[in-house]
Design a protein around this motif. Structure first.
Motif, mmCIF file in Angstrom:
data_model
loop_
_atom_site.group_PDB
_atom_site.id
_atom_site.type_symbol
_atom_site.label_atom_id
_atom_site.label_comp_id
_atom_site.label_asym_id
_atom_site.label_seq_id
_atom_site.Cartn_x
_atom_site.Cartn_y
_atom_site.Cartn_z
ATOM 1 N N THR A 1 16.460 -2.604 22.081
ATOM 2 C CA THR A 1 16.038 -1.200 22.070
ATOM 3 C C THR A 1 14.512 -1.112 22.201
ATOM 4 N N SER B 1 21.708 2.166 13.806
ATOM 5 C CA SER B 1 21.026 1.086 13.071
ATOM 6 C C SER B 1 20.066 1.672 12.042
ATOM 7 N N LYS C 1 28.443 10.060 15.108
ATOM 8 C CA LYS C 1 29.630 9.591 15.848
ATOM 9 C C LYS C 1 30.306 10.761 16.529
ATOM 10 N N SER D 1 28.426 2.993 18.405
ATOM 11 C CA SER D 1 28.424 1.796 17.569
ATOM 12 C C SER D 1 29.363 1.986 16.383
ATOM 13 N N GLU E 1 28.122 12.309 19.477
ATOM 14 C CA GLU E 1 27.905 11.515 20.694
ATOM 15 C C GLU E 1 29.156 11.343 21.542
ATOM 16 N N SER F 1 18.811 -3.922 14.824
ATOM 17 C CA SER F 1 19.213 -3.516 16.176
ATOM 18 C C SER F 1 20.454 -4.283 16.600
ATOM 19 N N GLN F 2 21.486 -3.543 16.976
ATOM 20 C CA GLN F 2 22.692 -4.202 17.492
ATOM 21 C C GLN F 2 22.342 -5.017 18.715
ATOM 22 N N SER F 3 21.750 -4.362 19.700
ATOM 23 C CA SER F 3 21.493 -5.007 20.992
ATOM 24 C C SER F 3 20.320 -5.963 20.919
#
Ligand code: M6R
Length: 610
Positions: free
Chosen positions: A355, A306, A487, A403, A490, A350-352
């Motif tokens: 956080t 993000s 990416k 993500s 991780e 923030s996706q979620s």
């Protein structure tokens, strides 16, 4: 996004529906509901939260209906609560609907219905469907026809299921853009948004296609188009395992989510582009647009992927709005006693929406009196609730820890915000319209890139044993280099670094030898000639070059060991395209190493601790 399940037969439908909802819960899980017809009247039971809570609530009564529907919700319009949960009734509670998708013209329809005397209970776009169908029933139409007439007035997407107590021996289903299947049994039938909800009961399914409506009885079904044309539907036999079905037939959630991006990106724009006015409509911040246009400084705060989206946002805001923009790691921002002015605007991405560092930074900014705005995926999440206003990205549930689709949707939303504010400042109508056209073309361009999957897999096979990777980009594609490196590290556990391409000469070039793969993000834009010089510098040191380049670029083939050619768009939107080959490259390298990409070691989907 949400989950639909239904049953009509001779058994008690409740355990079947609850079981189906549990199977669908990973897709949407903020509220759940069940509706059925017993003794010729409709009954709805719903609640905020998990299906297990719904199960307990239903168990408080004694019911054994043989026709019913269930829904698990991933909110798009209206916060997750009991009222906004599905099913939704019409006024006299004779009819109920459950809906997946987004009704784009719901505001217009709602106004017409309110003027006709209808009262709305929820904040959802879905409730208009219940009242709209009701309005056609009131004109004397039977249910199947009333649904077709109502849907002819609807713009947007739907997977829809309807029960009506005056015609209690049928479920009506309809589809446009959101999946819907009929499960065929013996003197009993099922409906679901996903075969995983019904595969325990039958392996024979009928896929409803866009623009089709069907009435499902105990002993059969009848399908038509919305325009009342008869159609013959084929029954298919499912041979996939349950686990495969959950992942939409893909090997992993991550690949499914990468492949979903034409649709998720479209969902982020859906109903928001206004071509005639060369701008966008963003309900959550529309009334703040003038104020944002006068903002003296924008701060973007986030973590991880993000934060990378935020960096792209900085380029967008500074290019088009000419407003100084800073991007902060949430964890640093909160402990640094940041200097905030009354006319600063702070975006939290923030996706979620959960956080911990981002949430704590948000609370700190609020305490200091700044205008706090959220860009979240999960509706009703803590960051969404705590923000003064905001924009949802509508990417749908992201299950893979890495993500992917949330990132591209965050970029879409940042670009939409840019266009909204730029048109309040000095951007012309013509320029605004050009950008809207570029937005509209993005989903097809993503599809073109996804067709390169096997080429990228082939390239990945050459690098599974690499120990290090460098990712280099300039301008808008510098944050993409950071994201590509994140990416890879991780999910593959390969050490990777992202750098601005020119910065490479100031240190990292010392690492380059014949064992160092270097990924260049090098589309034909204003920085192209400079990045070609950087490629030459790596070539001279025998680095192995993978270039993400424009379709029209033949020159780069002579410089790079591997080229991945992608379509062009305007600079602002280019990162939405350039990141996709990097997601696939990381994915295939990790898979070739035999790793669990959906749950990489040491990581969590939502980092709710500091
Ligand atoms: O839910 P958030 O967007 O706030 O999450 C932020 C980061 O934890 C997240 O982007 C993380 O970096 C991902 N694993 C990246 O793929």
């Amino acid at each position: 996004m949400c989950g639909i399940v239904g049953y009509i037969g001779s058994k008690n439908c409740i355990p079947i529906i609850i079981e189906g909802l549990k199977r669908l819960e990973y897709r949407g899980y903020d509220s759940a509901g069940i509706g059925f017809i017993e003794n010729n009247s409709c009954r709805v039971i719903k609640n905020k939260g998990k299906v297990s809570l719904l199960e307990k609530k239903v168990a408080e009564g004694v019911y054994s209906p043989s026709v019913g529907l269930g829904h698990t919700r991933w909110a798009t319009h209206g916060e997750p609560n009991e009222i906004n949960a599905h099913p939704h009734y019409n006024a006299d509670k004779s009819l109920m609907i459950i809906h997946n998708g987004i009704i784009e013209n719901y505001q217009t329809l709602k106004t017409i219905l309110i003027n006709a005397g209808y009262e709305f209970k929820s904040q959802t776009d879905s409730e208009v469907l219940a009242h709209l169908i009701d309005s056609f029933l009131k004109k004397g139409n039977e249910l199947f026809k009333a649904v077709r007439l109502a849907l002819a007035e609807v713009e947007g997407t739907y997977g829809l299921a309807i029960l009506y107590d005056k015609e209690p021996d049928k479920i009506i289903v309809a589809k446009k853009g959101s999946p819907l299947v009929i499960g065929v049994g013996d003197d009993e039938n099922y409906i679901a948004s996903d075969v995983s909800a019904l595969i325990a009961y039958t392996s024979r399914v009928v896929y409803i296609e866009d623009g089709e409506v069907a009435e499902v009885f105990r002993d059969g079904f009848n399908a038509k188009t919305i325009l009342d044309e008869d159609i013959n539907k084929e029954i298919h036999k499912i041979s996939m395992s349950l686990e495969e079905i959950d992942r939409g037939g893909y090997e992993t959630f991550m690949l499914k989510e990468i492949m979903e991006q034409p649709e998720s990106v479209l969902n982020s724009m859906r109903g928001r582009l206004l071509f005639d006015e060369g701008t966008v409509k963003l309900g959550g911040i529309q009334n703040l647009a003038e104020r944002l246009a006068k903002t003296k400084r924008i701060i973007i705060t986030a973590c991880g992927t993000s934060w990378h989206a935020g960096l792209v946002g900085e380029y967008m805001f500074e290019q088009f709005l000419r407003i100084p923009t800073e991007v902060e790691y949430a964890s640093e921002f909160r402990y640094r006693n940041p200097i905030l002015q009354p006319d600063d605007a702070i975006f939290f991405i923030s996706q979620s929406g959960e956080t911990a560092d981002s949430l704590a930074a948000l609370k700190e900014a609020k305490r200091k009196g700044a205008l706090v705005l959220g860009i979240c995926n999960v509706v009703g999440s803590s960051i969404a609730r705590e923000s003064e206003a905001g924009v949802y990205i509508h990417a749908g549930p992201e299950i893979g820890v890495a993500s992917t689709k949330a990132f591209t949707s965050q970029l879409v939303v940042l670009a939409l915000i840019t266009l909204l504010i730029a048109r309040k400042k000095d951007m012309s109508l013509i320029d605004g319209q050009k950008i809207v056209e570029e937005f509209q073309a993005i989903p097809e361009k993503i599809k073109t890139i996804l067709k390169l999957n096997s080429q990228i897999e082939e390239i990945a096979s050459k690098f599974r044993d690499a120990k290090n990777f460098l990712y280099l980009g300039r301008g808008y594609n510098f944050p993409v280099a950071l994201e590509g490196a994140l990416k890879l590290k991780e999910i593959s556990y390969i050490h990777a670094e992202g750098y601005p391409a020119a910065e490479m000469k100031h240190g990292p070039i010392a690492l380059v030898d014949e064992n160092m793969p270097v990924v260049f993000i090098a589309p034909k834009d204003s920085t192209y000639d400079k990045i070609v010089s950087n490629i030459e510098e790596i070539r001279a040191r025998k680095g192995r070059i993978i270039a993400i380049a424009s379709e029209s670029d033949n020159h780069i083939d002579n410089l790079a060991d591997f080229t991945i050619k992608i379509p062009d768009t305007i600079r602002m939107l280019m990162p939405i395209l350039t990141v996709i080959p990097l997601q696939l490259l990381a994915y295939h390298i990790a898979m070739k190493k035999g790793l669990n990409v959906d749950q990489p070691r040491n990581l969590a989907k939502s980092v709710t601790v500091e």
